[in-house]
Design an enzyme around this catalytic site. Structure first.
Site, PDB file in Angstrom:
ATOM      1  NE  ARG A  48      -5.831   9.689   3.084  1.00 21.08           N
ATOM      2  CZ  ARG A  48      -4.529   9.891   2.925  1.00 21.08           C
ATOM      3  NH1 ARG A  48      -4.046  11.133   2.840  1.00 21.08           N
ATOM      4  NH2 ARG A  48      -3.694   8.862   2.877  1.00 21.08           N
ATOM      5  CE  LYS A  80      -3.577   8.071   6.566  1.00 16.66           C
ATOM      6  NZ  LYS A  80      -4.732   7.176   6.409  1.00 16.66           N
ATOM      7  CE  LYS A 111      -6.086   1.965  -0.442  1.00 16.50           C
ATOM      8  NZ  LYS A 111      -6.569   1.982   0.900  1.00 16.50           N
ATOM      9  CD  GLU A 115       5.480  -4.216   3.769  1.00 19.35           C
ATOM     10  OE1 GLU A 115       4.781  -5.021   4.427  1.00 19.35           O
ATOM     11  OE2 GLU A 115       6.004  -3.206   4.276  1.00 19.35           O
ATOM     12  CE  LYS A 175      -3.592   2.456   2.468  1.00 20.48           C
ATOM     13  NZ  LYS A 175      -4.612   2.431   3.526  1.00 20.48           N
TER      14      LYS A 175
HETATM   15  C1  PBG Z   1      -6.924   3.772   5.313  1.00 24.20           C
HETATM   16  C2  PBG Z   1      -7.535   3.487   3.994  1.00 24.20           C
HETATM   17  C3  PBG Z   1      -7.442   4.348   2.887  1.00 24.20           C
HETATM   18  C4  PBG Z   1      -8.159   3.747   1.846  1.00 24.20           C
HETATM   19  C5  PBG Z   1      -8.667   2.546   2.322  1.00 24.20           C
HETATM   20  N1  PBG Z   1      -8.258   2.387   3.665  1.00 24.20           N
HETATM   21  C6  PBG Z   1      -6.862   5.681   2.699  1.00 24.20           C
HETATM   22  C7  PBG Z   1      -5.671   6.100   3.435  1.00 24.20           C
HETATM   23  O1  PBG Z   1      -4.704   5.364   3.610  1.00 24.20           O
HETATM   24  O2  PBG Z   1      -5.718   7.245   3.867  1.00 24.20           O
HETATM   25  C8  PBG Z   1      -8.299   4.386   0.504  1.00 24.20           C
HETATM   26  C9  PBG Z   1      -9.212   3.795  -0.476  1.00 24.20           C
HETATM   27  C10 PBG Z   1      -9.540   4.681  -1.609  1.00 24.20           C
HETATM   28  O3  PBG Z   1      -8.939   5.753  -1.834  1.00 24.20           O
HETATM   29  O4  PBG Z   1     -10.442   4.300  -2.361  1.00 24.20           O
HETATM   30  N2  PBG Z   1      -6.995   2.828   6.289  1.00 24.20           N
END
Ligand code: PBG
Length: 329
Positions: free
Chosen positions: A206, A218, A249, A234, A196
């Site tokens: 968000r 992050k 992702k 990972e 990720k």
């Molecule tokens: C965070 C999380 C995020 C998404 C899913 N779980 C965003 C982030 O890391 O701030 C993003 C999914 C999307 O943008 O469709 N736990």
């Protein structure tokens, strides 16, 4: 003889093209994300993701019914939590009154055959908007694992089929797997957000959850978009720690990572076509710059061709409807 070799013969008609087609993305390979909010009668459109809504549970029910009718069978649920319930350690995430846990009980009861995937991370519940516990600007890894484990057990207990740790803390898959086994949840799956990235493409998500970090970014836990080999590290950890699925992702901007993971693991590979990637397509189509009914399947098919066995997309239902039309269903 080379001059008689004409690749165009294999493209000459719809029938021939169908014969040699290499990619078949059936709607049952897709996962539809759903944003849930506590309350009743809620259906609020996400302004940066037109056509995607936050639902209260009874409205989510009708949406799920429509999706099931169209051949989608898996859903990933995300909670939008009121600010008043957020704190620095995300205690609401495993509180018995948590509306997200109540919602899955209702939904699983109503749709026992559907597959429901959770989100395991602190950010929807954290007053700091981070995926881990923050102290003096630092994201604490091992203290966060304790909360994630409690959250995971609460979600398994409430009825989720698969848990989706999206937090990128080190050792989280092992910690969650240990906690699940210890409590007897031996059949609950773990879909790890394996690679990720610290991406710009999570913006609309968000907005949907009001979960942006209050300070900082992050980058100390999500991966650097410049890195490819690091994803293998990972992958190795998630495999030995007990993940059942490995996710990449975002998806479109990371097709090399999808391909690498597919070649280096026998676990099912999942691509998350994230909110910002979807928003780009929707915006271009809305402007008349792209055609939705050709660009959308090309996008999702591309991810499948790259090596994603499973695709999470806000466009899953649009794809399923398109697919049915293609097959005269
Ligand atoms: C965070 C999380 C995020 C998404 C899913 N779980 C965003 C982030 O890391 O701030 C993003 C999914 C999307 O943008 O469709 N736990």
């Amino acid at each position: 003889m080379y001059k008689y070799i004409r690749p165009r013969r294999n493209r000459a008609s719809q029938g021939v093209r169908a014969l040699i087609s290499e990619t078949f993305l059936h709607p049952n390979k897709l996962v539809l994300p759903i944003f849930l909010e506590d309350g009743a009668g809620i259906k609020t459109e996400i302004k940066s993701l037109p056509g995607v809504f936050r639902y209260s549970v009874e409205n989510a029910t009708s949406f799920i019914e429509e999706a099931l009718r169209n051949g989608i069978s898996s859903f990933i649920l995300f909670p939008a939590v009121q600010d008043a319930l957020k704190d620095s350690t995300g205690t609401y995430s495993y509180h018995p009154d948590n509306f997200y846990l109540k919602a899955i009980r209702t939904l699983k009861n109503q749709f026992p055959k559907a597959v429901f995937i959770s989100d395991v991370a602190l950010d929807p519940y954290s007053s700091d908007g981070h995926d881990g516990i923050v102290r003096d600007g630092e994201i604490l890894n091992d203290q966060t694992l304790e909360v994630l484990s409690k959250m995971a057990v609460a979600q398994a207990e409430a009825g989720f089929d698969i848990l989706g740790p999206s937090d990128m803390m080190d050792g989280r898959i092992a910690a969650i797997r240990d906690a699940l086994e210890e409590k007897g949840f031996v059949n609950t799956g773990i879909m790890s957000y394996c690679a990720k990235y610290a991406s710009a493409f999570y913006g609309p998500f968000r907005d949907a959850l009001d979960s942006a970090p209050k300070a900082g970014d992050k980058k100390t836990y999500q991966m650097d978009p410049a890195n490819r080999i690091e994803a293998q590290r990972e992958l190795q950890l998630d495999e030995v720690e007990g993940a059942d699925y490995l996710m990449v992702k975002p998806a479109l901007h990371y097709m090399d990572i999808i391909s690498d993971l597919k070649q280096n693991s026998i676990l099912p590979i999942v691509a998350y076509h994230v909110s910002g990637e979807c928003a780009m397509l929707l915006a271009a189509c809305k402007n008349g710059w792209l055609d939705f009914n050709t660009a959308m399947p090309e996008t999702l098919n591309g991810l499948h061709r790259a090596g994603a066995d499973i695709i999470i997309s806000y466009l899953a239902l649009d794809y399923a409807k398109w697919w049915r039309k293609q097959h005269d269903l």
